[in-house]
Write a protein that holds these residues in place. Structure first.
Motif, PDB file in Angstrom:
ATOM      1  N   GLY A  74      25.281 -14.827 -33.042  1.00 24.75           N
ATOM      2  CA  GLY A  74      26.424 -15.336 -33.780  1.00 24.75           C
ATOM      3  C   GLY A  74      27.398 -14.227 -34.177  1.00 24.75           C
ATOM      4  N   PRO A  75      28.055 -14.370 -35.345  1.00 27.58           N
ATOM      5  CA  PRO A  75      27.829 -15.466 -36.293  1.00 27.58           C
ATOM      6  C   PRO A  75      28.448 -16.802 -35.867  1.00 27.58           C
ATOM      7  CG  PRO A  75      29.611 -14.095 -37.066  1.00 27.58           C
ATOM      8  CD  PRO A  75      29.068 -13.413 -35.847  1.00 27.58           C
ATOM      9  N   ALA A  76      29.310 -16.765 -34.862  1.00 25.01           N
ATOM     10  CA  ALA A  76      29.918 -18.011 -34.414  1.00 25.01           C
ATOM     11  C   ALA A  76      28.959 -18.756 -33.495  1.00 25.01           C
ATOM     12  CB  ALA A  76      31.231 -17.736 -33.694  1.00 25.01           C
ATOM     13  N   SER A  87      28.678 -40.286 -47.407  1.00 24.50           N
ATOM     14  CA  SER A  87      28.404 -40.329 -48.851  1.00 24.50           C
ATOM     15  C   SER A  87      27.297 -39.321 -49.166  1.00 24.50           C
ATOM     16  CB  SER A  87      27.988 -41.742 -49.283  1.00 24.50           C
ATOM     17  OG  SER A  87      29.001 -42.681 -48.987  1.00 24.50           O
ATOM     18  N   PRO A  88      27.664 -38.080 -49.501  1.00 30.17           N
ATOM     19  CA  PRO A  88      26.652 -37.059 -49.782  1.00 30.17           C
ATOM     20  C   PRO A  88      25.764 -37.442 -50.963  1.00 30.17           C
ATOM     21  CG  PRO A  88      28.819 -36.079 -49.475  1.00 30.17           C
ATOM     22  CD  PRO A  88      29.029 -37.551 -49.562  1.00 30.17           C
ATOM     23  N   ARG A  89      24.501 -37.051 -50.877  1.00 30.60           N
ATOM     24  CA  ARG A  89      23.545 -37.277 -51.953  1.00 30.60           C
ATOM     25  C   ARG A  89      23.466 -36.028 -52.836  1.00 30.60           C
ATOM     26  NH1 ARG A  89      20.212 -41.665 -51.305  1.00 30.60           N
ATOM     27  NH2 ARG A  89      20.488 -42.816 -49.343  1.00 30.60           N
ATOM     28  N   PRO A  90      22.844 -36.166 -54.011  1.00 27.88           N
ATOM     29  CA  PRO A  90      22.799 -35.021 -54.933  1.00 27.88           C
ATOM     30  C   PRO A  90      22.208 -33.747 -54.343  1.00 27.88           C
ATOM     31  CG  PRO A  90      22.158 -37.035 -56.066  1.00 27.88           C
ATOM     32  CD  PRO A  90      22.304 -37.392 -54.624  1.00 27.88           C
ATOM     33  N   GLY A  91      21.240 -33.852 -53.445  1.00 28.73           N
ATOM     34  CA  GLY A  91      20.616 -32.657 -52.896  1.00 28.73           C
ATOM     35  C   GLY A  91      21.306 -32.080 -51.682  1.00 28.73           C
ATOM     36  N   HIS A  92      22.409 -32.672 -51.240  1.00 29.84           N
ATOM     37  CA  HIS A  92      23.089 -32.197 -50.048  1.00 29.84           C
ATOM     38  C   HIS A  92      23.873 -30.918 -50.339  1.00 29.84           C
ATOM     39  CE1 HIS A  92      22.939 -36.268 -47.727  1.00 29.84           C
ATOM     40  NE2 HIS A  92      21.907 -35.501 -47.482  1.00 29.84           N
ATOM     41  N   PRO A  93      24.162 -30.119 -49.317  1.00 26.16           N
ATOM     42  CA  PRO A  93      24.827 -28.831 -49.533  1.00 26.16           C
ATOM     43  C   PRO A  93      26.287 -28.943 -49.963  1.00 26.16           C
ATOM     44  CG  PRO A  93      24.555 -29.236 -47.197  1.00 26.16           C
ATOM     45  CD  PRO A  93      23.777 -30.303 -47.901  1.00 26.16           C
ATOM     46  N   LEU A  94      26.932 -30.057 -49.677  1.00 23.70           N
ATOM     47  CA  LEU A  94      28.336 -30.236 -50.034  1.00 23.70           C
ATOM     48  C   LEU A  94      28.499 -31.524 -50.828  1.00 23.70           C
ATOM     49  CD1 LEU A  94      30.014 -29.255 -46.631  1.00 23.70           C
ATOM     50  CD2 LEU A  94      29.828 -27.843 -48.685  1.00 23.70           C
ATOM     51  N   ASP A  95      29.509 -31.545 -51.699  1.00 21.71           N
ATOM     52  CA  ASP A  95      29.764 -32.730 -52.516  1.00 21.71           C
ATOM     53  C   ASP A  95      30.857 -33.613 -51.925  1.00 21.71           C
ATOM     54  OD1 ASP A  95      31.972 -31.165 -52.904  1.00 21.71           O
ATOM     55  OD2 ASP A  95      31.791 -31.014 -55.097  1.00 21.71           O
ATOM     56  N   ARG A  96      31.170 -33.404 -50.671  1.00 17.73           N
ATOM     57  CA  ARG A  96      32.181 -34.195 -49.964  1.00 17.73           C
ATOM     58  C   ARG A  96      31.638 -34.535 -48.579  1.00 17.73           C
ATOM     59  NH1 ARG A  96      33.457 -29.108 -50.852  1.00 17.73           N
ATOM     60  NH2 ARG A  96      33.726 -27.643 -49.107  1.00 17.73           N
ATOM     61  N   PRO A  97      32.206 -35.509 -47.899  1.00 16.54           N
ATOM     62  CA  PRO A  97      31.696 -35.873 -46.580  1.00 16.54           C
ATOM     63  C   PRO A  97      31.610 -34.665 -45.645  1.00 16.54           C
ATOM     64  CG  PRO A  97      33.242 -37.532 -47.327  1.00 16.54           C
ATOM     65  CD  PRO A  97      33.309 -36.421 -48.330  1.00 16.54           C
ATOM     66  N   PHE A  98      30.530 -34.599 -44.885  1.00 20.88           N
ATOM     67  CA  PHE A  98      30.311 -33.477 -43.977  1.00 20.88           C
ATOM     68  C   PHE A  98      29.451 -33.974 -42.825  1.00 20.88           C
ATOM     69  CE2 PHE A  98      26.609 -33.588 -46.638  1.00 20.88           C
ATOM     70  CZ  PHE A  98      25.562 -33.152 -45.846  1.00 20.88           C
ATOM     71  N   ALA A  99      29.071 -33.055 -41.945  1.00 19.71           N
ATOM     72  CA  ALA A  99      28.216 -33.407 -40.806  1.00 19.71           C
ATOM     73  C   ALA A  99      26.995 -32.507 -40.778  1.00 19.71           C
ATOM     74  CB  ALA A  99      28.990 -33.275 -39.500  1.00 19.71           C
ATOM     75  N   TRP A 100      25.848 -33.114 -40.460  1.00 14.44           N
ATOM     76  CA  TRP A 100      24.700 -32.325 -40.043  1.00 14.44           C
ATOM     77  C   TRP A 100      24.864 -32.102 -38.555  1.00 14.44           C
ATOM     78  CZ3 TRP A 100      22.222 -29.864 -43.510  1.00 14.44           C
ATOM     79  CH2 TRP A 100      21.873 -30.428 -44.749  1.00 14.44           C
ATOM     80  N   ALA A 101      24.752 -30.841 -38.127  1.00 11.58           N
ATOM     81  CA  ALA A 101      25.022 -30.549 -36.724  1.00 11.58           C
ATOM     82  C   ALA A 101      23.975 -29.623 -36.136  1.00 11.58           C
ATOM     83  CB  ALA A 101      26.408 -29.919 -36.577  1.00 11.58           C
ATOM     84  N   LEU A 102      23.761 -29.784 -34.832  1.00 13.41           N
ATOM     85  CA  LEU A 102      22.994 -28.824 -34.052  1.00 13.41           C
ATOM     86  C   LEU A 102      23.975 -27.779 -33.544  1.00 13.41           C
ATOM     87  CD1 LEU A 102      20.640 -31.154 -31.991  1.00 13.41           C
ATOM     88  CD2 LEU A 102      19.932 -29.503 -33.728  1.00 13.41           C
ATOM     89  N   ILE A 103      23.774 -26.520 -33.957  1.00 13.15           N
ATOM     90  CA  ILE A 103      24.703 -25.442 -33.638  1.00 13.15           C
ATOM     91  C   ILE A 103      23.961 -24.378 -32.836  1.00 13.15           C
ATOM     92  CG2 ILE A 103      26.243 -23.689 -34.580  1.00 13.15           C
ATOM     93  CD1 ILE A 103      26.280 -25.445 -37.175  1.00 13.15           C
ATOM     94  N   GLU A 104      24.405 -24.142 -31.627  1.00 13.70           N
ATOM     95  CA  GLU A 104      23.830 -23.065 -30.829  1.00 13.70           C
ATOM     96  C   GLU A 104      24.666 -21.813 -31.053  1.00 13.70           C
ATOM     97  OE1 GLU A 104      23.384 -22.082 -26.174  1.00 13.70           O
ATOM     98  OE2 GLU A 104      22.212 -23.826 -26.845  1.00 13.70           O
ATOM     99  N   LEU A 105      24.095 -20.856 -31.766  1.00 15.32           N
ATOM    100  CA  LEU A 105      24.804 -19.628 -32.076  1.00 15.32           C
ATOM    101  C   LEU A 105      24.961 -18.777 -30.819  1.00 15.32           C
ATOM    102  CD1 LEU A 105      22.983 -18.786 -35.424  1.00 15.32           C
ATOM    103  CD2 LEU A 105      25.281 -19.734 -35.163  1.00 15.32           C
TER     104      LEU A 105
END
Length: 308
Positions: A74-76, A87-105
């Motif tokens: 990486g880092p990219a 709708s993020p839940r309390p334990g999610h990393p962000l407090d706004r809509p986001f995506a869980w993604a598979l990222i190949e560094l």
């Protein structure tokens, strides 16, 4: 023991470690987390040459122990797949809509799961390039990366160009006519074509043009385009810019079309120039606000009408 509405006995059990659950990381994961604390991303190389990120102690394909070779990656990276969280839940990393993604560094052969702050699901696509956004304080945890964000691929920059144009004799002759509410063209003595605006030589045969011809301020729409971006000269949005073949001319002029909804403009429509008041006129084509329909029947267009 309490019961629920159905009469079945129920009980609530809570498994909690108030002081925190401590576990050892081992040398491989420990190296990965230590590098994270220093804002570096590393993978481990397998005996077969693949780079695993996050590192594992064993090759998932063969079960063999990995080597002790750690590779900075990486880092990219590149998004391979994602799931949008509206709708993020309390334990999610962000407090706004986001995506869980598979990222190949870059430099890795496996994908890392992490959050991507893309702003909108429309911004996500396979192959999207992303980079980590680090937290202010890093402690050696996967959450040291707050999330990944798309690389900057475009920007909005104001553009303004100011320049002065000095018209030649032919254009000055034409603009003086427009100032007086007239369209002035020139007729070629050899091929008899009438050019508007006026010019001093024929582009077809090269002959010198000496005969000045006044043509009508009415004409026919030969072709046009519907524009949806604002323009300070336009009557409204969407608006139409068109090539108008003035009566008596053999070449069209480009102008705005007004006084009619954009969807009703058509080829062959008969139009007339709308002039600004005489006291407001200058040596400029802004003396013509736009062309609007005359109400006449449409002209029968054929190859002889010219156009763009």
């Amino acid at each position: 023991m309490p019961s629920d509405v159905s009469g079945d006995l129920v009980a609530t059990h809570v498994l909690e470690f108030p002081g925190g659950y401590t576990r050892t990381t081992g040398p491989v994961i420990g190296r990965f987390l230590t590098e994270l604390r220093d804002r570096r991303l590393v993978g481990v190389r397998t005996a077969g040459g693949r780079v695993l990120v996050p590192p594992l102690e064993y090759d998932p394909d063969t079960g063999e122990p990995v080597t002790e070779e750690y590779v900075e990656v990486g880092p990219a990276g590149t998004v391979e797949a994602w799931a949008w969280v509206g709708s993020p839940r309390p334990g999610h990393p962000l407090d706004r809509p986001f995506a869980w993604a598979l990222i190949e560094l870059d430099g890795a052969d496996t994908a890392l799961v992490h959050a991507v702050d893309a702003g909108s699901p429309k911004a996500l696509r396979p192959g999207l390039r992303v980079r980590p956004r680090w937290r202010g304080v890093t402690t050696g945890h996967i959450t040291d990366i707050e999330c990944f964000v798309p690389e900057v691929t475009s920007l909005v920059a104001p553009v303004r160009a100011e320049y002065r144009v000095t018209p030649g004799r032919a254009l000055t002759r034409f603009l003086k006519g427009v100032r007086d509410g007239r369209f002035v063209g020139g007729r070629c003595t050899d091929c008899a074509a009438v050019y508007v605006p006026y010019r001093e030589s024929c582009p077809a045969c090269g002959s010198v043009i000496e005969e000045e011809v006044e043509v009508a301020d009415t004409g026919t729409v030969t072709t046009f385009a519907i524009n949806n971006l604002p323009d300070p000269r336009a009557p409204e949005v969407p608006f139409v810019s068109a090539y108008v073949l003035l009566d008596g001319a053999d070449t069209p002029v480009i102008a705005l079309i007004g006084g009619v909804p954009a969807r009703e403009v058509r080829q062959g429509m008969r139009v007339r120039a709308v002039w600004v008041p005489p006291e407001e006129r200058t040596l400029s084509m802004t003396n013509v606000k736009w062309f609007e329909p005359t109400g006449e029947p449409d002209a029968d267009l054929d190859d002889s009408t010219g156009g763009a």
